[in-house]
Design an enzyme around this catalytic site. Structure first.
Site: not given
Ligand SMILES: [Zn+2]
Length: 281
Positions: A131, A173, A186
């Site tokens: 997600t 990144c 969880c």
């Molecule tokens: Zn990136």
């Protein structure tokens, strides 16, 4: 601004850095909160109380008894109710003048893309990497600022990816998808209740700063909290020029791009997924 709004938001308006101009910007903001669990609860509470004009709250889950220890949007009498409906009730009780859009669905693909396109700020309060990466791709594509938080056990993380700026790094990144990362869920791991409150509240603070256009965001900085020692660590990072999502030839930049559907079917409601390795450059 109406007389009632001037009164309701007077302690914001009194802030020199924020003032009427900043509060007006907050009132005109549409925030997308993905996940109405441990992080999404405090984040949504503060965005609503502070007057974010429109909040879209997304979660496919229902309130469970075990959520009540940390997911403060929800109450014992609302166990079994859709989390977004329970959240809407909690937020409207604080501030009935804002618009809350509850979406009980697992957001991916075109639906995620469409919703991110309409938002001014996106808060990732989800609990899994599939997600998180899908949200990041949509934010890169639409140049939307992304406020990302995570909390598990006693460890918290928060950062901002201000993708309105071309030189901003993206989530990918910092945490490349292909990299082997520790999976912590969880459902099986513990989480210290106020940790989700600390991180979720900081997400709200960063989102409100972005909405008002004030201060200096966490863009390019990842804050890591060890709540057992209450020690904070800052990791600075830059855009990866070869990033597969935000780089010059990346898929996220192409017209007609769509985020990939999630790889798993876990709930996005709880707020607890961290990576063991942080690549800083
Ligand atoms: Zn990136």
């Amino acid at each position: 601004m109406t007389d009632e709004q001037l009164l309701r938001y007077s302690r914001h308006i009194l802030l020199d850095a924020l003032g009427i101009e900043g509060q007006t910007s907050i009132l005109g903001t549409h925030a997308l909160i993905i996940g109405a669990g441990g992080l999404g609860s405090p984040a949504a509470f503060y965005l609503a109380s502070a007057g974010v004009g429109r909040i879209t709250l997304v979660d496919d889950d229902t309130v469970d008894f075990t959520n009540l220890q940390r997911q403060i949007l929800h109450t014992q009498s609302r166990v079994g109710m859709a989390k977004v409906e329970s959240g809407q009730q909690a937020l409207m009780a604080i501030n009935p003048e804002i618009g809350i859009v509850p979406l009980q669905q697992r957001l991916s693909g075109e639906a995620l893309d469409r919703l991110v396109a309409t938002a001014d700020i996106v808060l990732d309060c989800s609990d899994n990497f599939a997600t998180r990466h899908a949200i990041n791709r949509a934010c890169v594509h639409h140049h939307k600022p992304l406020v990302s938080g995570a909390a598990i056990r006693f460890d918290g993380q928060i950062s901002v990816f201000d993708l309105r700026r071309n030189d901003s790094p993206c989530y990918h990144c910092l945490f490349p998808e292909a990299e082997d990362v520790e999976e912590v869920r969880c459902a099986v791991m513990g989480v210290f209740a106020p940790l989700t409150g600390i991180i979720g509240t900081m997400q709200a603070a960063e989102a409100l700063k972005l909405a008002a256009g004030i201060g200096k965001s966490l863009n390019g900085r990842l804050l890591l909290l060890d709540a057992l020692t209450m020690e904070w660590r800052t990791v600075r990072f830059k855009k990866d020029s070869a990033c597969a999502v935000c780089g010059p030839t990346a898929v996220g930049q192409l017209p007609g791009y769509l985020p990939q559907p999630d790889a798993d079917h876990e709930s996005v409601s709880a707020a607890c997924r961290l990576t063991s390795s942080v690549r800083a450059n």
